[in-house]
Design an enzyme around this catalytic site. Structure first.
Site, short mmCIF file in Angstrom:
data_model
loop_
_atom_site.label_atom_id
_atom_site.label_comp_id
_atom_site.label_asym_id
_atom_site.label_seq_id
_atom_site.Cartn_x
_atom_site.Cartn_y
_atom_site.Cartn_z
N GLU A 193 48.50 19.35 140.14
CA GLU A 193 49.46 19.91 139.18
C GLU A 193 49.35 21.42 139.07
O GLU A 193 48.28 21.98 138.81
CB GLU A 193 49.27 19.28 137.80
CG GLU A 193 50.32 19.77 136.81
CD GLU A 193 50.31 19.01 135.48
OE1 GLU A 193 51.17 19.32 134.63
OE2 GLU A 193 49.45 18.12 135.30
N LYS A 211 54.41 14.62 134.53
CA LYS A 211 54.31 13.54 133.54
C LYS A 211 55.05 12.33 134.06
O LYS A 211 56.23 12.41 134.42
CB LYS A 211 54.90 13.97 132.19
CG LYS A 211 53.91 14.65 131.28
CD LYS A 211 52.81 13.71 130.86
CE LYS A 211 51.64 14.47 130.27
NZ LYS A 211 50.47 13.61 130.13
#
Length: 621
Positions: free
Chosen positions: A206, A222
């Protein structure tokens, strides 16, 4: 070419050094390697955070390049309402940065790293870690998730990224563990950092933020779903993730939070969301990501960090109240977990969100990892716990080293079913995130075909490793046989195991039983799956004749889609059908086949003690 083992050993043995790694499956992948440091900036006290950040700004202005990290708890400093959580002096740095001159930063094209010697490390039988335990029992975890849901119901928060920790003892060295991490996790923002008392090993996929010449980019992550067992089920899982209201809700909330955060440091109306709900593949799971970007009013490190840190994707929304809830429920400081790791210079910087990150204490060689999931109003506590366990599997149950391969028949100077083989190898490379360059394969094939005797038949095996290196083995094909005996194994294959669906070197059962029985004159060993349905042979696919039709087990039975199998399906020679034990033994014929041997009729099915179980008509001639 630089040897990856040498680089990792240098990091392991030299304090205040770092290696940032991006796998070659990403376009223009680069690595950064630094050992010669001009200045080290650390902060273990909340009272000194502001002064430390200002000092970092000054060193960047001098033209130095910084590498390091910010721990999660540093974020308490940037909101007055969170100052109450100051713990005083910290045992682990809140901020750590080393600074080097530009000429002392080695930039390496990942494609030019040599991973050959790493294979010895990756093939070790020894566990990476021992004594893995969570710092929270399942019952307490579920209670806390239920408490979060009550906070959501009461309007305190919309989402909480609730984190627990896994504790462990290292069995292998930090360099060896990191080599395993980057084999198992094709994470674009990986890092191996050696500071005074600790090692930090991060395999984070990420991006927290990237700055390039006045523009800032963020990619909040997410939404998670387990990877499908094969291409078909993986595509189905991706669709489930895209269609999941729960995961989309999580993603939308975090995108809105990041838009707000970036808006604090960007020009008016410059913040946009160019991509949303994009699914990225990783080795064991799929992640939903979105992109947020803006044009900065100031590229100063201090301004960006004070307004963005910590990343909203690992707190929840709204950020401040959610961080209060996190502090209430989590048993320990997060330290590096969900902080940020990266590099910074005058016009460029990139920092990850420090997930999938190990913190190892040098003296004791004990380590910890944080593991979290985003809890929203319709979260199921048991499912959230399962997600946490899934996210730790890369460390607790790592995949052993393996390679991909294709075995082909060369006849009349050409490769039989070449397009089928190339397509299947590329599909496996895409699934497992192996570097794949078809032009290299075609060059090997051309070389082989130029060197062989076109009047002979050959077996060509091409092997592909994770990093795109190829090798091959070639041998003459013996006299063609038209029938043979098979042994029915007492071992059942597991159709929920992904390796069943791809041609890899991870085939211990098949290889061991084939080698055992083949020297006794057995042509192949055949297997049922866990549901007592016919699956495949160790080196062949299968088909039975029932009435006037031939049937072959479907892929879902836990089988490799052999190239010759697909060829026969394309030619309408047979159809797919689940085949029971009784149907196998009631069949008029049993065929075994692959693209080298083509079709063979089975004379007899024997058990493992060579007792006759079934004799077909071709065996009675």
């Amino acid at each position: 070419m630089q040897n990856i083992n040498d680089i990792l050993k240098v990091i392991e043995t030299n304090s205040n050094s770092a290696f940032f790694f991006t796998p070659a499956v990403y376009p223009d992948a680069k690595c950064y390697f630094v050992t010669e440091i001009e200045r080290i900036i650390t902060c273990n006290n909340f009272e000194k955070i502001e002064r430390t950040i200002d000092e970092i700004d000054k060193l960047i202005e001098l033209g130095l390049i910084g590498f390091g990290f910010i721990s999660y708890e540093t974020g308490y400093n940037f909101e007055e309402r969170l100052n109450k959580f100051y713990p005083g002096n910290c045992n682990f740095p809140l901020i750590y940065f080393g600074f080097c001159k530009k000429e002392n930063l080695q930039i390496i094209d990942t494609n030019k790293l040599n991973f050959e010697n790493a294979k010895g490390i990756l093939k070790k039988e020894e566990n990476l870690i021992d004594n893995f335990t969570l710092n929270v029992e399942k019952e307490e975890y579920i209670r806390n998730v239920k408490k979060i849901k009550r906070y959501i119901e009461n309007g305190d928060t919309y989402q909480v990224n609730y984190t627990i920790k896994g504790k462990f003892d290292c069995r292998q060295s930090p360099a060896e563990i990191f080599a395993n991490l980057i084999f198992q996790q094709s994470a674009a923002y990986s890092a191996f950092i050696n500071i005074e008392d600790h090692y930090i090993l991060s395999a984070s996929p990420e991006l927290f933020y990237r700055i390039d010449n006045g523009k800032i980019f963020a990619k909040p992550m997410k939404g998670t779903i387990k990877k499908g067992l094969n291409d078909k089920s993986n595509n189905e899982n991706k669709k489930k993730l895209i269609d999941s209201l729960k995961d989309r809700a999580e993603n939308i909330m975090i995108v809105d939070l990041l838009r707000n955060d970036l808006g604090r440091v960007s020009e008016l109306n410059s913040v946009t969301v160019p991509n949303q709900f994009i699914i990225e593949d990783y080795e064991t799971l799929n992640q939903m990501i979105s992109s947020v970007e803006g044009e900065l009013t100031s590229s100063k490190y201090s301004e960006v960090i004070r307004n963005l840190f910590p990343c909203g994707s690992i707190t929840g929304a709204p950020k401040i109240r959610t961080m209060e809830i996190i502090n209430e429920l989590e048993k320990e400081s997060r330290n590096i977990y969900t902080g940020a790791i990266g590099m910074v210079s005058q016009n460029h910087s990139v920092f990850n969100v420090a997930i999938r990150t190990l913190l190892i204490e040098k003296e004791s060689m004990k380590g910890e990892i944080g593991i979290g999931s985003g809890v929203v109003w319709d979260s199921d506590p048991n499912s959230e716990y399962d997600e946490v366990i899934l996210k730790s599997a890369y460390l607790t149950n790592p995949v052993k080293y393996f390679e991909l391969f294709e075995t082909m028949l060369i006849e009349n100077g050409e490769i039989f079913l070449i397009n089928y083989h190339i397509k299947r190898l590329q599909s496996a490379a895409d699934y497992f995130l192996f570097v794949y360059d078809e032009s290299k394969i075609q060059r090997i094939i051309s070389q082989v075909l130029d060197e062989i005797n076109s009047n002979k038949n050959y077996r060509l095996k091409i092997i592909l490793d994770k990093w795109g290196s190829l090798r091959y083995e070639i041998s003459e094909v013996g006299k063609k046989i038209v029938s043979g005996d098979v042994v029915l194994s007492s071992n059942k294959i597991n159709s929920s195991e992904p390796f069943q669906y791809f041609k890899t070197t991870n085939r211990h059962l098949y290889d061991s039983e084939f080698n055992k029985f083949h020297k006794e004159g057995i042509t192949d060993i055949i297997y049922l799956n866990e549901n007592e349905m016919l699956a495949e042979g160790s080196i062949t696919n299968l088909a039975v004749k029932i009435g006037d039709e031939y049937y072959t087990p479907p892929i879902e039975s836990g089988i490799l889609n052999g190239c010759y199998r697909q060829y026969l399906l394309d030619k309408k020679f047979m159809t797919e059908k689940e085949i029971s034990f009784d149907e196998l033994f009631g069949a008029e014929e049993l065929l075994i086949f692959n693209s080298v041997k083509k079709k063979l009729k089975v004379r007899r099915i024997l058990d493992e003690n060579f007792t006759l179980l079934k004799e077909f008509e071709c065996g009675k001639d």
